[in-house]
Design a protein around this motif. Sequence first.
Motif, PDB file in Angstrom:
ATOM      1  N   GLY A  76       0.774  -1.232   0.000  1.00  0.00           N
ATOM      2  CA  GLY A  76       0.000   0.000   0.000  1.00  0.00           C
ATOM      3  C   GLY A  76       0.801   1.276   0.000  1.00  0.00           C
ATOM      4  O   GLY A  76       0.205   2.369   0.004  1.00  0.00           O
ATOM      5  N   VAL A  77       2.135   1.199   0.002  1.00  0.00           N
ATOM      6  CA  VAL A  77       2.954   2.408   0.072  1.00  0.00           C
ATOM      7  C   VAL A  77       4.005   2.421  -1.033  1.00  0.00           C
ATOM      8  O   VAL A  77       4.453   1.373  -1.493  1.00  0.00           O
ATOM      9  N   ALA A  78       4.378   3.633  -1.447  1.00  0.00           N
ATOM     10  CA  ALA A  78       5.374   3.769  -2.506  1.00  0.00           C
ATOM     11  C   ALA A  78       6.784   3.497  -2.007  1.00  0.00           C
ATOM     12  O   ALA A  78       7.663   3.114  -2.773  1.00  0.00           O
ATOM     13  N   GLU A  79       7.016   3.702  -0.711  1.00  0.00           N
ATOM     14  CA  GLU A  79       8.289   3.393  -0.083  1.00  0.00           C
ATOM     15  C   GLU A  79       7.985   2.664   1.223  1.00  0.00           C
ATOM     16  O   GLU A  79       6.872   2.727   1.728  1.00  0.00           O
ATOM     17  N   PRO A  80       8.957   1.944   1.789  1.00  0.00           N
ATOM     18  CA  PRO A  80       8.686   1.192   3.024  1.00  0.00           C
ATOM     19  C   PRO A  80       8.543   2.097   4.240  1.00  0.00           C
ATOM     20  O   PRO A  80       9.386   2.138   5.138  1.00  0.00           O
ATOM     21  N   ASP A 137      14.640   3.263   6.972  1.00  0.00           N
ATOM     22  CA  ASP A 137      15.926   2.939   7.588  1.00  0.00           C
ATOM     23  C   ASP A 137      15.951   1.547   8.213  1.00  0.00           C
ATOM     24  O   ASP A 137      16.952   1.149   8.815  1.00  0.00           O
ATOM     25  N   GLY A 138      14.847   0.796   8.069  1.00  0.00           N
ATOM     26  CA  GLY A 138      14.810  -0.564   8.587  1.00  0.00           C
ATOM     27  C   GLY A 138      14.120  -0.713   9.938  1.00  0.00           C
ATOM     28  O   GLY A 138      13.867  -1.840  10.380  1.00  0.00           O
ATOM     29  N   ARG A 139      13.841   0.396  10.609  1.00  0.00           N
ATOM     30  CA  ARG A 139      13.140   0.302  11.893  1.00  0.00           C
ATOM     31  C   ARG A 139      11.726  -0.215  11.676  1.00  0.00           C
ATOM     32  O   ARG A 139      11.058   0.145  10.704  1.00  0.00           O
ATOM     33  N   THR A 140      11.272  -1.064  12.592  1.00  0.00           N
ATOM     34  CA  THR A 140       9.920  -1.594  12.509  1.00  0.00           C
ATOM     35  C   THR A 140       9.241  -1.473  13.871  1.00  0.00           C
ATOM     36  O   THR A 140       9.895  -1.329  14.903  1.00  0.00           O
ATOM     37  N   ALA A 141       7.933  -1.531  13.839  1.00  0.00           N
ATOM     38  CA  ALA A 141       7.124  -1.615  15.054  1.00  0.00           C
ATOM     39  C   ALA A 141       6.143  -2.757  14.841  1.00  0.00           C
ATOM     40  O   ALA A 141       5.583  -2.906  13.752  1.00  0.00           O
ATOM     41  N   ARG A 142       5.937  -3.562  15.863  1.00  0.00           N
ATOM     42  CA  ARG A 142       5.042  -4.695  15.713  1.00  0.00           C
ATOM     43  C   ARG A 142       4.525  -5.139  17.076  1.00  0.00           C
ATOM     44  O   ARG A 142       5.025  -4.689  18.114  1.00  0.00           O
ATOM     45  N   LEU A 185       1.984  -8.662  -3.937  1.00  0.00           N
ATOM     46  CA  LEU A 185       2.669  -7.470  -4.444  1.00  0.00           C
ATOM     47  C   LEU A 185       3.598  -6.921  -3.378  1.00  0.00           C
ATOM     48  O   LEU A 185       4.747  -6.546  -3.673  1.00  0.00           O
ATOM     49  N   GLY A 186       3.126  -6.861  -2.123  1.00  0.00           N
ATOM     50  CA  GLY A 186       3.974  -6.367  -1.045  1.00  0.00           C
ATOM     51  C   GLY A 186       5.204  -7.233  -0.839  1.00  0.00           C
ATOM     52  O   GLY A 186       6.310  -6.729  -0.620  1.00  0.00           O
ATOM     53  N   LEU A 213       9.052  -5.937  -1.233  1.00  0.00           N
ATOM     54  CA  LEU A 213      10.068  -6.118  -0.189  1.00  0.00           C
ATOM     55  C   LEU A 213      11.292  -6.819  -0.748  1.00  0.00           C
ATOM     56  O   LEU A 213      12.432  -6.487  -0.384  1.00  0.00           O
ATOM     57  N   GLY A 214      11.081  -7.783  -1.636  1.00  0.00           N
ATOM     58  CA  GLY A 214      12.214  -8.448  -2.271  1.00  0.00           C
ATOM     59  C   GLY A 214      12.995  -7.519  -3.173  1.00  0.00           C
ATOM     60  O   GLY A 214      14.233  -7.520  -3.183  1.00  0.00           O
ATOM     61  N   LEU A 215      12.277  -6.688  -3.940  1.00  0.00           N
ATOM     62  CA  LEU A 215      12.955  -5.716  -4.799  1.00  0.00           C
ATOM     63  C   LEU A 215      13.706  -4.682  -3.971  1.00  0.00           C
ATOM     64  O   LEU A 215      14.790  -4.221  -4.377  1.00  0.00           O
ATOM     65  N   ASP A 216      13.161  -4.319  -2.812  1.00  0.00           N
ATOM     66  CA  ASP A 216      13.884  -3.420  -1.909  1.00  0.00           C
ATOM     67  C   ASP A 216      15.233  -4.035  -1.538  1.00  0.00           C
ATOM     68  O   ASP A 216      16.265  -3.342  -1.506  1.00  0.00           O
TER      69      ASP A 216
END
Length: 333
Positions: free
Chosen positions: A116-120, A139-144, A301-302, A306-309
């Motif tokens: 759903g987003v153009a960038e992560p 920058d790789g930071r995540t929240a979960r 698609l997501g 993520l793989g293309l990133d």
Amino acid sequence: MGLTAPRTPTVLAVDAGNSKTDVAVVTAAGDVLATARGGGFRPPAVGVAAALDALAEPVARAFADAGVASVTQVSACLANADLPVEEERLAAALRERGWGASVEVRNDTFAILRAGVAEPRGVAVVCGAGINCVGMRPDGRTARFPAVGRISGDWGGGFGLAEEALWHAARAEDGRGGPTALARTLPAHFGLPSMYALIEALHLGHLGQDRRHELTPVLFATAADGDPVARSIVTRLAEEIAVMAAVALTRLDLLAEETPVLLGGGVLTAGHVQLDDAVRGLLAVRAPKAVPRVVTASPVLGAALLGLDRLGAGDAARQRVRRHWEPPAPPAA
């Protein structure tokens, strides 16, 4: 066509849910070489080895159609990979399959977010059979959240909503609770005359436990007809969705920035007006800079993005692969 090693960097994208699995082979240029669909991915029910054996079938079909024997990057977004330790174990098991030179496993909610987003960058809340929320920054930071049920503080999702509706309806019928139309609409869905009959059918196995999810749309229909108890359950779900999103935004220091909040899963994409309006209203208070949006694109698609990133693909590649899956825009009025 014989199977070969890929001539250019390629991604095996996997979106594996409880009920179905989608896989795709995508080049670093964004060309989709092959896609395939398989059954659900349920390691807790059948074990990791059996779950991967089931996954191997659509992967083999996609590899055969793409004419490759392996890929550069496996990007797998998997249901039931709720904790980082589970992602690591599943990644190790996938490496043993030899499908790709590098493997990254994420919870399947990340696929909804990235689709759903153009960038992560953003937050996603998914409400289907269960409920989950994740966020990420470039920058790789995540929240979960652990998102493994009540022991991790979760409430909501289709099964949780059905259980709550049954609880209120049972108490309404026997007098322990206040009146609600749910005492009539829930058993009527199965052609039964009373909540007692429905309780008996569920308890004795005349109705399979997996059919409880059918009651979630009944709950929303009863709420739409104005039943106060049903409406209170829907409102509580909206509050849970808003608070999860706000907490994730806070953890990522995005609360003060305009940030997409993606809404996915069967419950949140069904167009329930009360729920949709309540979620947006609550987000406007808790996270005024949030930009809520329903995600309709396929989650695979997501996984591909993520793989293309990971491969460092450019914008043109990401746009090309997005065009393959995103539904066309409606014609202008």
